[in-house]
Design an enzyme around this catalytic site. Structure first.
Site, PDB file in Angstrom:
ATOM      1  N   HIS A  10      32.095  30.271  51.239  1.00  0.00           N
ATOM      2  CA  HIS A  10      32.204  28.825  50.971  1.00  0.00           C
ATOM      3  C   HIS A  10      33.670  28.437  50.958  1.00  0.00           C
ATOM      4  O   HIS A  10      34.558  29.296  51.012  1.00  0.00           O
ATOM      5  CB  HIS A  10      31.475  28.454  49.683  1.00  0.00           C
ATOM      6  CG  HIS A  10      32.067  29.006  48.415  1.00  0.00           C
ATOM      7  ND1 HIS A  10      32.254  30.354  48.189  1.00  0.00           N
ATOM      8  CD2 HIS A  10      32.513  28.389  47.285  1.00  0.00           C
ATOM      9  CE1 HIS A  10      32.764  30.526  46.988  1.00  0.00           C
ATOM     10  NE2 HIS A  10      32.952  29.353  46.419  1.00  0.00           N
ATOM     11  N   HIS A  13      35.683  26.993  48.745  1.00  0.00           N
ATOM     12  CA  HIS A  13      36.553  26.951  47.572  1.00  0.00           C
ATOM     13  C   HIS A  13      37.752  27.851  47.863  1.00  0.00           C
ATOM     14  O   HIS A  13      37.602  28.930  48.463  1.00  0.00           O
ATOM     15  CB  HIS A  13      35.820  27.420  46.307  1.00  0.00           C
ATOM     16  CG  HIS A  13      34.959  26.353  45.707  1.00  0.00           C
ATOM     17  ND1 HIS A  13      33.860  26.636  44.931  1.00  0.00           N
ATOM     18  CD2 HIS A  13      35.044  24.990  45.768  1.00  0.00           C
ATOM     19  CE1 HIS A  13      33.302  25.491  44.533  1.00  0.00           C
ATOM     20  NE2 HIS A  13      34.003  24.485  45.040  1.00  0.00           N
ATOM     21  N   ASP A  57      39.609  29.940  46.357  1.00  0.00           N
ATOM     22  CA  ASP A  57      39.697  31.357  45.973  1.00  0.00           C
ATOM     23  C   ASP A  57      38.847  32.263  46.870  1.00  0.00           C
ATOM     24  O   ASP A  57      38.804  33.480  46.670  1.00  0.00           O
ATOM     25  CB  ASP A  57      39.355  31.569  44.479  1.00  0.00           C
ATOM     26  CG  ASP A  57      37.996  31.039  44.083  1.00  0.00           C
ATOM     27  OD1 ASP A  57      37.477  30.137  44.758  1.00  0.00           O
ATOM     28  OD2 ASP A  57      37.443  31.517  43.070  1.00  0.00           O
ATOM     29  N   HIS A  58      38.209  31.665  47.876  1.00  0.00           N
ATOM     30  CA  HIS A  58      37.431  32.477  48.831  1.00  0.00           C
ATOM     31  C   HIS A  58      37.935  32.369  50.261  1.00  0.00           C
ATOM     32  O   HIS A  58      37.478  33.098  51.120  1.00  0.00           O
ATOM     33  CB  HIS A  58      35.950  32.102  48.761  1.00  0.00           C
ATOM     34  CG  HIS A  58      35.343  32.466  47.447  1.00  0.00           C
ATOM     35  ND1 HIS A  58      34.554  33.571  47.259  1.00  0.00           N
ATOM     36  CD2 HIS A  58      35.470  31.891  46.221  1.00  0.00           C
ATOM     37  CE1 HIS A  58      34.199  33.655  45.988  1.00  0.00           C
ATOM     38  NE2 HIS A  58      34.748  32.650  45.334  1.00  0.00           N
ATOM     39  N   HIS A  76      25.547  26.789  44.835  1.00  0.00           N
ATOM     40  CA  HIS A  76      26.839  26.677  44.159  1.00  0.00           C
ATOM     41  C   HIS A  76      27.239  25.196  44.161  1.00  0.00           C
ATOM     42  O   HIS A  76      26.458  24.350  44.562  1.00  0.00           O
ATOM     43  CB  HIS A  76      27.838  27.574  44.916  1.00  0.00           C
ATOM     44  CG  HIS A  76      29.151  27.788  44.241  1.00  0.00           C
ATOM     45  ND1 HIS A  76      29.272  28.022  42.892  1.00  0.00           N
ATOM     46  CD2 HIS A  76      30.421  27.809  44.736  1.00  0.00           C
ATOM     47  CE1 HIS A  76      30.561  28.176  42.599  1.00  0.00           C
ATOM     48  NE2 HIS A  76      31.269  28.038  43.703  1.00  0.00           N
ATOM     49  N   ASP A 121      29.801  32.678  45.690  1.00  0.00           N
ATOM     50  CA  ASP A 121      29.439  32.421  44.308  1.00  0.00           C
ATOM     51  C   ASP A 121      28.060  31.766  44.245  1.00  0.00           C
ATOM     52  O   ASP A 121      27.671  31.118  45.185  1.00  0.00           O
ATOM     53  CB  ASP A 121      30.430  31.437  43.669  1.00  0.00           C
ATOM     54  CG  ASP A 121      31.878  31.874  43.747  1.00  0.00           C
ATOM     55  OD1 ASP A 121      32.152  33.002  44.120  1.00  0.00           O
ATOM     56  OD2 ASP A 121      32.738  31.043  43.424  1.00  0.00           O
ATOM     57  N   HIS A 171      33.766  38.932  40.510  1.00  0.00           N
ATOM     58  CA  HIS A 171      34.104  37.509  40.322  1.00  0.00           C
ATOM     59  C   HIS A 171      34.179  37.164  38.834  1.00  0.00           C
ATOM     60  O   HIS A 171      33.631  36.162  38.374  1.00  0.00           O
ATOM     61  CB  HIS A 171      33.087  36.608  41.049  1.00  0.00           C
ATOM     62  CG  HIS A 171      33.611  35.234  41.326  1.00  0.00           C
ATOM     63  ND1 HIS A 171      33.385  34.150  40.504  1.00  0.00           N
ATOM     64  CD2 HIS A 171      34.391  34.761  42.325  1.00  0.00           C
ATOM     65  CE1 HIS A 171      33.980  33.080  40.998  1.00  0.00           C
ATOM     66  NE2 HIS A 171      34.599  33.423  42.108  1.00  0.00           N
TER      67      HIS A 171
HETATM   68 ZN    ZN Z   1      33.290  28.819  44.283  1.00  0.00          ZN
END
Ligand code: ZN
Length: 301
Positions: free
Chosen positions: A60, A62, A64-65, A140, A210, A268
């Site tokens: 996804h 976001h 941090d990914h 998510h 996530d 995570h």
């Molecule tokens: Zn996320």
């Protein structure tokens, strides 16, 4: 099947921890799963050859990914990459990456191929003779997929002693490995199972990060060898997990149990907790084979 955790902590990069990225080596492929900030440095640290990565899967959008992705793509250009690089991720990923390249007037000189995902059910997104990769729909705050990676069944293993004992010519070996019987010159039929061993059972890996806890996940990952499932929180913060669309260690263990997986890897983690051992302890109350992801940790399954 070998899994190297490059990063497995939630939210921000810190001095000793990195956001999500992992490398899965499976049946000759090296796949990059998510690409948080710092992924390049982690790849170098753990001696993964950049040039061997041909497929990158982003769960996804976001930060941090996937904030490590533009840098990785740019470095590949500087290293003189020529072969294709395939990126699988949510719709919008192509726009995000190409805008950065456009503003910097720094297009790749190798083919960069985006496979944008919009499906809401599980979808086969890559397949060759060795592996297949399908999406695992997750729930998510934004559109998110996990990835299910499966080895294809290998060829049968030649029983050299038996083959030689019957004086079978090397020209027949390939057919034998493909499961064929052999008829000797005198007309005797030699059954394939006399000449071969069963290949190792194909391995499978499911990457789920996530997501909030959903029962459907267990259905999608039924019977996999190894399940990585996010566990941002402990059960004491279950409400916060639901609110932020994340899962607890207990919920990850529930899915592992319902899906009959062999091994569960947690990751995570929210950085609010003093020790990640707490996640293992919680999950182990209902599922036996729990492992903790940690940056730099390598798992061989
Ligand atoms: Zn996320």
């Amino acid at each position: 099947m070998r899994l190297t955790i490059l990063g497995c902590y939630a939210a921000t990069p810190r001095t000793l921890t990195n956001p999500t990225a992992q490398v899965l080596e499976i049946n000759g492929h090296i796949l990059l799963l998510d690409c948080g900030e710092g992924t390049q440095v982690q790849l170098r640290k753990h001696k993964v050859k950049f040039s061997r990565i041909n497929h990158i899967f982003i769960s996804h959008l976001h930060g941090d990914h996937f904030f490590g992705l533009p840098g990785f793509i740019s470095t590949m250009r500087l290293l003189g990459r020529e072969k294709e690089l395939h990126i699988y991720g949510p719709k919008g990923i192509k726009e995000a990456i190409t805008l950065l390249m456009k503003l910097g007037d720094s297009w790749t000189n190798y083919p960069l191929i985006f496979h944008e995902l919009t499906g809401i059910g599980p979808e086969l997104i890559f397949e060759d003779a060795k592996i297949s990769v399908s999406t695992i729909p997750l729930s998510h705050r934004i559109y998110t997929n996990g990835f299910l990676i499966k080895e294809k069944l290998a060829k049968r293993k030649l029983n050299i002693e038996a083959v030689e004992a019957y004086g079978i010519d090397i020209a027949y070996y390939r057919n034998i490995q493909n499961g064929k019987d052999v008829i000797l010159d005198d007309g005797t039929l030699i059954s394939n199972n006399v000449l071969t061993y069963d290949p190792a059972p194909p391995k499978s890996y499911a990457f789920c990060s996530d997501t909030v806890y959903t029962k459907e996940t267990a259905k999608y990952v039924e019977g996999v060898d190894v399940l990585y499932h996010e566990s941002t929180f402990l059960e004491s913060e279950a409400q916060l997990a639901t609110k932020t669309k994340h899962a607890t260690a207990m919920q990850a263990a529930k899915i592992a149990k319902q899906a009959n997986v062999k091994d569960l890897i947690l990751g995570h983690y929210s950085t609010r907790y003093k020790s990640i051992e707490l996640f293992k302890q919680e999950a182990e109350t209902i599922f036996a084979n729990v492992h903790l992801a940690d940056d730099g940790r390598v798992f061989n399954f």
